[in-house]
Design an enzyme around this catalytic site. Structure first.
Site, PDB file in Angstrom:
ATOM      1  CG  HIS A  68       0.078  17.455 -27.577  1.00  0.00           C
ATOM      2  ND1 HIS A  68       0.248  17.951 -28.849  1.00  0.00           N
ATOM      3  CD2 HIS A  68      -0.161  18.532 -26.789  1.00  0.00           C
ATOM      4  CE1 HIS A  68       0.141  19.277 -28.827  1.00  0.00           C
ATOM      5  NE2 HIS A  68      -0.108  19.650 -27.575  1.00  0.00           N
ATOM      6  CE  LYS A  80      -4.658   8.396  -2.725  1.00  0.00           C
ATOM      7  NZ  LYS A  80      -3.457   9.093  -2.580  1.00  0.00           N
ATOM      8  CD  GLU A  98      -2.580   5.007  -4.076  1.00  0.00           C
ATOM      9  OE1 GLU A  98      -1.564   4.695  -3.463  1.00  0.00           O
ATOM     10  OE2 GLU A  98      -3.262   6.012  -3.781  1.00  0.00           O
ATOM     11  CG  ASN A 131      11.178  -4.236   6.268  1.00  0.00           C
ATOM     12  OD1 ASN A 131      11.125  -3.136   6.802  1.00  0.00           O
ATOM     13  ND2 ASN A 131      10.955  -4.385   4.989  1.00  0.00           N
ATOM     14  N   GLY A 132      13.565  -5.720   4.322  1.00  0.00           N
ATOM     15  CA  GLY A 132      14.706  -5.121   3.623  1.00  0.00           C
ATOM     16  C   GLY A 132      15.090  -6.012   2.451  1.00  0.00           C
ATOM     17  CD  GLU A 155      -2.816  12.177  -4.213  1.00  0.00           C
ATOM     18  OE1 GLU A 155      -1.798  11.748  -4.789  1.00  0.00           O
ATOM     19  OE2 GLU A 155      -3.279  11.655  -3.193  1.00  0.00           O
ATOM     20  CE  LYS A 164       0.077   5.273   5.094  1.00  0.00           C
ATOM     21  NZ  LYS A 164      -0.694   6.118   4.165  1.00  0.00           N
ATOM     22  CB  CYS A 168       8.552  -7.130   5.032  1.00  0.00           C
ATOM     23  SG  CYS A 168       8.722  -8.125   3.556  1.00  0.00           S
ATOM     24  CD1 TRP A 198       3.461  -5.733  -0.364  1.00  0.00           C
ATOM     25  CD2 TRP A 198       5.519  -5.167  -1.015  1.00  0.00           C
ATOM     26  NE1 TRP A 198       3.351  -4.900  -1.446  1.00  0.00           N
ATOM     27  CE2 TRP A 198       4.586  -4.540  -1.866  1.00  0.00           C
ATOM     28  CE3 TRP A 198       6.879  -4.955  -1.250  1.00  0.00           C
ATOM     29  CZ2 TRP A 198       4.964  -3.716  -2.922  1.00  0.00           C
ATOM     30  CZ3 TRP A 198       7.263  -4.133  -2.303  1.00  0.00           C
ATOM     31  CH2 TRP A 198       6.305  -3.527  -3.117  1.00  0.00           C
ATOM     32  NE  ARG A 221       5.530  -2.264   7.674  1.00  0.00           N
ATOM     33  CZ  ARG A 221       6.502  -1.380   7.786  1.00  0.00           C
ATOM     34  NH1 ARG A 221       6.298  -0.269   8.446  1.00  0.00           N
ATOM     35  NH2 ARG A 221       7.682  -1.593   7.261  1.00  0.00           N
TER      36      ARG A 221
HETATM   37  C1  G6P Z   1       3.742   4.220  -0.934  1.00  0.00           C
HETATM   38  C2  G6P Z   1       2.372   4.570  -0.369  1.00  0.00           C
HETATM   39  C3  G6P Z   1       1.938   5.928  -0.902  1.00  0.00           C
HETATM   40  C4  G6P Z   1       2.987   6.977  -0.578  1.00  0.00           C
HETATM   41  C5  G6P Z   1       4.371   6.574  -1.099  1.00  0.00           C
HETATM   42  C6  G6P Z   1       5.457   7.492  -0.550  1.00  0.00           C
HETATM   43  O1  G6P Z   1       3.654   3.984  -2.295  1.00  0.00           O
HETATM   44  O2  G6P Z   1       1.426   3.582  -0.719  1.00  0.00           O
HETATM   45  O3  G6P Z   1       0.707   6.294  -0.306  1.00  0.00           O
HETATM   46  O4  G6P Z   1       2.612   8.190  -1.143  1.00  0.00           O
HETATM   47  O5  G6P Z   1       4.690   5.256  -0.647  1.00  0.00           O
HETATM   48  O6  G6P Z   1       5.490   7.335   0.840  1.00  0.00           O
HETATM   49  P1  G6P Z   1       6.106   8.391   1.848  1.00  0.00           P
HETATM   50  O7  G6P Z   1       5.963   7.730   3.196  1.00  0.00           O
HETATM   51  O8  G6P Z   1       7.543   8.550   1.451  1.00  0.00           O
HETATM   52  O9  G6P Z   1       5.338   9.636   1.728  1.00  0.00           O
END
Ligand code: G6P
Length: 594
Positions: A490, A471, A474, A97-98, A467, A589, A2, A71, A27
């Site tokens: 395994h 990526k 996502e 937000n929260g 990672e 985000k 949010c 969100w 976000r």
């Molecule tokens: C969300 C974002 C990711 C990020 C993660 C941790 O899931 O989509 O891209 O890695 O939060 O965020 P931070 O701001 O704590 O690195």
């Protein structure tokens, strides 16, 4: 996640609020809305996307209003659950937000007292509480309402007939933008950068009473001062600058981001670091806590610090650490978070602080919550990262871990000097990698037709496999899993078929020979294998179907180059599949709920 915005000033609020909401799109959101102060309060929340909301809006001369991107956490995305939420009389509107943890009890009690609710959200209790406590002052009603709330919130409220915004914050991010005869409210700085570079970060427990001319800050019932900060980012830095997506723009910024991050921490004259921990012998063990991509950066950090500085390092996912009995003792606690606002990471940091640990925050966002809780802060200098999927912040986080490991490296001076030199060369090597973009785009086209992909690596590059898979899943929605190359047999072997490509990260370090053996095992299951390998590696092509050649670097720096190759691969795969690259479905985000 949010996002909230607010405006009070001399201009029409509606277009400003819409623009501020657009700046928060990164976000992630599933519905949006706004409320404008007129004779009463007018609420618009029929649209899912901000562009549609903008088209549906009628001209409105109001100079005060609030807006929201939602969100979903409580109740599905729908018109009725979208914010702003109002009270029974329609005199109060709130964006939030929260998470209000005790909203069910509050809701039941308010219903008994005669209030009628329309949505499934936790937020809706806030306008009803404000209605309940309102006598003649919105500030006092908000101050009384928050006494009843448990959980986290950043909210902005307006009341019919009162030309002001009242905001309150606890554990969710909230900033004010300070203009000339106008003020802005937002969840994050990019929302207000079109209008001002002067911001104030509210602290937990703060209430702000905001008019066009004045902001009054109240904490514990007393008026207080809050410092103003200048934001060094320009609006242009937060724009696409001619690139098709923020993601590819941010990938291309990485050579500069590495330089910015090490600048100031390594001397231009002597091969030494100056992080302030070089001679600190009190650091005997380290715990790094993080979420998402930051967690994978931490896993690389663990390898680097252990191998270069011989300090034992543990890494935990923040949401798990928060419910564990991890023994902290004299541990140096590091939280690494791009946004500095991730709820799980912030909670972990608080837990460590309460237990008496020395705490360090590594973050990208000046003044974010993490920086205000931790004893010390180190900033990665990635600049504003808009694409939901993290790229340049990851590379900047890795750079910071190289600096920390080098600062405490127990190697002889000459080999430390060599590594510092290599670190300085890294931006050029990353640029060389970026220059191979077109070739990687071809592999993106190839990968786009599959629905399952494995990524494997060993040692320092195992976290890069994780990672790389993150990526890809996502942004392309292809099911992808990262595995230690030796672990595939395994279990995951059961899934290997000619329709399951495997991306193998191959580095000429002590893992090379075993990795080749692992690749042979995979090939025996008929999976196509794409290797990511150094350009001088002539051997690898005998073992795999395709090779993505990357610039040669000292293996210790290979995670950076390999990560960039995998970012490009994920980007071009998602582009081929026509995905919403910068704002993937269901993702946010800055995740400010636990
Ligand atoms: C969300 C974002 C990711 C990020 C993660 C941790 O899931 O989509 O891209 O890695 O939060 O965020 P931070 O701001 O704590 O690195």
């Amino acid at each position: 996640m949010c996002g909230i915005v607010g405006y009070v000033g001399y201009r029409e609020a509606q277009p400003i609020l819409v623009n501020c909401l657009k700046r928060l799109e990164y976000r992630g959101y599933d519905s949006c809305g706004l409320a404008l102060l007129g004779e009463g309060i007018e609420v618009y929340k029929d649209a899912v996307r901000i562009e549609a909301l903008e088209k549906a809006l009628r001209p409105n001369v109001s100079k005060t209003g609030i807006g929201h991107t939602r969100w979903a956490t409580h109740g599905k995305p729908s018109q009725v659950n979208a914010h702003p939420h109002t009270d029974c009389s329609g005199q109060v509107a709130v964006v939030h937000n929260g998470v209000i943890e005790n909203f069910l009890q509050l809701k039941e009690q308010l219903i008994e007292e005669g209030h009628t609710f329309r949505s499934d959200t936790d937020t809706e209790v806030i306008p009803h509480l404000i209605e309940k406590y309102y006598q003649d002052s919105l500030e006092k009603a908000v101050a009384r309402a928050i006494v009843d709330l448990t959980g986290s919130y950043a909210f902005a409220a307006i009341h019919a007939g009162r030309n002001e915004l009242v905001v309150a914050r606890k554990e969710s991010p909230l900033i004010l933008g300070i203009g000339d005869k106008e003020h802005f409210v937002a969840s994050d700085v990019p929302a207000v950068l079109d209008y001002t570079d002067r911001v104030v970060y509210l602290e937990d427990g703060d209430i702000g009473v905001i008019t066009a001319d004045k902001v009054t800050y109240i904490s514990n019932g007393k008026e207080i001062e809050r410092a103003e900060h200048r934001i060094p980012w320009s609006v242009a830095e937060a724009q696409k600058a001619g690139y098709e997506h923020f993601m590819i723009k941010e990938i291309h910024e990485q050579p500069r981001v590495i330089r910015e991050t090490y600048k100031g921490y390594i001397s231009a004259i002597e091969p030494v670091t100056n992080l302030g921990i070089e001679k600190d012998t009190s650091i005997t063990d380290i715990l790094i806590v993080a979420c998402g991509t930051s967690y994978y950066a931490s896993l690389v950090g663990k390898h680097l610090i252990q191998s270069l500085a011989q300090i034992p390092v543990r890494v935990e996912i923040a949401s798990e650490f928060n419910y564990s009995d991890t023994v902290l003792g004299k541990t140096w606690f590091i939280v690494i978070t791009q946004s500095g606002e991730t709820a799980d990471s912030i909670r972990a940091l608080r837990k460590a602080k309460e237990s008496g640990c020395r705490t360090l925050a590594i973050t990208n966002v000046v003044g974010s919550s993490a920086t205000r809780i931790a004893d010390e802060t180190l900033y990665i200098k990635a600049g504003p990262e808009i694409c939901v999927a993290a790229t340049k912040s990851f590379i900047a986080q890795l750079t910071m871990f190289y600096l920390i490991a080098l600062a405490r490296a127990s190697r002889d001076v000459r080999s430390r000097a060599g590594m510092i030199l290599e670190l300085r060369q890294l931006p050029n090597k990353v640029q060389e990698m970026l220059d191979r973009e077109e070739e990687i785009a071809k592999y993106g086209k190839y990968l786009a037709k599959y629905e399952n992909v494995f990524f494997v690596g060993r040692g320092l590059n195992f976290p890069i496999a994780l990672e790389g898979a993150l990526k890809l899943k996502e942004i392309s929605y292809i099911h992808a899993e990262g595995y230690p190359a030796g672990e595939l047999k395994h279990g995951p072997f059961a899934l290997l078929t000619p329709n399951t490509p495997v991306i193998a990260i191959v580095t000429k370090d002590n893992t090379y020979d075993t990795l080749l053996a692992n690749i042979k095992e995979i090939k025996a299951r008929e999976s196509p294998v794409i290797a990511i390998a150094g350009e001088s590696d002539e051997e690898i092509k005998k073992y795999v179907d395709f090779v993505i050649k990357v610039p040669d670097v000292d293996p210790v720096f290979s995670p950076v180059i390999n990560a960039v190759a995998l970012q490009l691969l994920a980007y071009y795969t998602a582009r081929e599949r026509g995905c919403s690259i910068d704002t993937p479905r269901n993702l946010a985000k800055s995740v400010t709920v636990e």
